[in-house]
Design a protein around this motif. Sequence first.
Motif, PDB file in Angstrom:
ATOM      1  N   MET A 100      -1.486   8.072  -6.085  1.00 56.40           N
ATOM      2  CA  MET A 100      -2.593   9.244  -5.493  1.00 56.40           C
ATOM      3  C   MET A 100      -1.963  10.327  -6.430  1.00 56.40           C
ATOM      4  SD  MET A 100      -4.541   9.774  -3.816  1.00 56.40           S
ATOM      5  CE  MET A 100      -4.462   9.312  -1.571  1.00 56.40           C
TER       6      MET A 100
ATOM      7  N   LYS B 131       1.111   4.228  -2.851  1.00 57.56           N
ATOM      8  CA  LYS B 131       0.146   5.836  -2.463  1.00 57.56           C
ATOM      9  C   LYS B 131       0.787   6.471  -3.099  1.00 57.56           C
ATOM     10  CE  LYS B 131      -2.162   8.273   0.632  1.00 57.56           C
ATOM     11  NZ  LYS B 131      -2.103   7.923   2.132  1.00 57.56           N
TER      12      LYS B 131
ATOM     13  N   TYR C 169       0.730  -0.917   0.027  1.00 63.84           N
ATOM     14  CA  TYR C 169      -0.050   0.315   0.064  1.00 63.84           C
ATOM     15  C   TYR C 169       0.694   1.168   0.304  1.00 63.84           C
ATOM     16  CZ  TYR C 169      -3.444   3.395   2.041  1.00 63.84           C
ATOM     17  OH  TYR C 169      -4.320   4.609   1.621  1.00 63.84           O
ATOM     18  N   ASN C 170       1.822   1.709   0.589  1.00 64.71           N
ATOM     19  CA  ASN C 170       2.740   2.742   0.784  1.00 64.71           C
ATOM     20  C   ASN C 170       3.528   2.498  -0.524  1.00 64.71           C
ATOM     21  OD1 ASN C 170       1.982   3.845   3.532  1.00 64.71           O
ATOM     22  ND2 ASN C 170       3.106   2.116   4.298  1.00 64.71           N
TER      23      ASN C 170
ATOM     24  N   PHE D  11      -7.561  -0.113  -3.199  1.00 69.30           N
ATOM     25  CA  PHE D  11      -6.905  -0.617  -2.655  1.00 69.30           C
ATOM     26  C   PHE D  11      -7.537  -1.831  -1.901  1.00 69.30           C
ATOM     27  CE2 PHE D  11      -3.216   1.600  -3.870  1.00 69.30           C
ATOM     28  CZ  PHE D  11      -2.342   0.485  -4.062  1.00 69.30           C
TER      29      PHE D  11
ATOM     30  N   GLU E 132      -8.556  10.253  -1.792  1.00 68.60           N
ATOM     31  CA  GLU E 132      -8.268   9.120  -1.214  1.00 68.60           C
ATOM     32  C   GLU E 132      -9.233   8.750  -1.084  1.00 68.60           C
ATOM     33  OE1 GLU E 132      -8.233  12.101   2.272  1.00 68.60           O
ATOM     34  OE2 GLU E 132      -5.868  12.708   1.962  1.00 68.60           O
TER      35      GLU E 132
ATOM     36  N   PHE F 118      -8.508   6.198  -4.148  1.00 64.55           N
ATOM     37  CA  PHE F 118      -7.624   5.379  -3.950  1.00 64.55           C
ATOM     38  C   PHE F 118      -8.276   4.236  -2.172  1.00 64.55           C
ATOM     39  CE2 PHE F 118      -3.493   4.005  -2.316  1.00 64.55           C
ATOM     40  CZ  PHE F 118      -2.898   4.437  -2.724  1.00 64.55           C
ATOM     41  N   GLN F 119      -8.895   4.467  -1.774  1.00 61.07           N
ATOM     42  CA  GLN F 119      -9.081   3.181  -0.902  1.00 61.07           C
ATOM     43  C   GLN F 119      -9.889   2.303  -1.051  1.00 61.07           C
ATOM     44  OE1 GLN F 119      -7.961   4.051   2.566  1.00 61.07           O
ATOM     45  NE2 GLN F 119      -6.545   4.647   2.138  1.00 61.07           N
TER      46      GLN F 119
END
Length: 185
Positions: free
Chosen positions: A34, A30, A26-27, A55, A48, A51-52
């Motif tokens: 993003m 991101k 995830y990191n 994922f 955001e 993006f959430q």
Amino acid sequence: MAASAKEIELVKACQRNDRQAQNAFYNLYKGRLMGVCRRYARTLAEAEDIFQEAFIKIFLNIGDLKNVESVEYWVKSTVIRTAIDYYRQHRRENEQVDYETILDDWSVSPQVYDKLSQEEILEIINAMPNGYRMVANMYYIDGYTHPEIAKILGIAEGTSKSQLARAREILKRKLKAVGLWSITL
């Protein structure tokens, strides 16, 4: 671009539902993706959310990913499709598009990017009506063709072309307003 050995190992660990690997994965993405979400969303909060949602889909379906070397393409495609789905679900405008003559393609000079910040470019793009913004992003930035855009968005190919032409006109007006139209093609 082929995935690095680290990315391949992360994918395999994510497929085993390893929470630490999922957090690292995830990191890793991101920062990369993003910006894609920002281009498709009107606000940072929407980006955001997109993006959430993306994922969640990625982690639910990562076990089905057979070609782990193409993980970056798969993840980016998932994010783009999630942004498009978000747009469809939250559409506030019901735009009527007529089929007008499409202007000749033009591209923005690299000098424009030297004069405007990324935030200013995003503001111009985000100010466009939803349909125009989606088509411009998909065509210019993500490289989709009009037939592909039409299929993904569920619109006619002519509508895709018309919305792109209108998006170009909006961009042209905005660039003129800040004195940058004369340095574009």
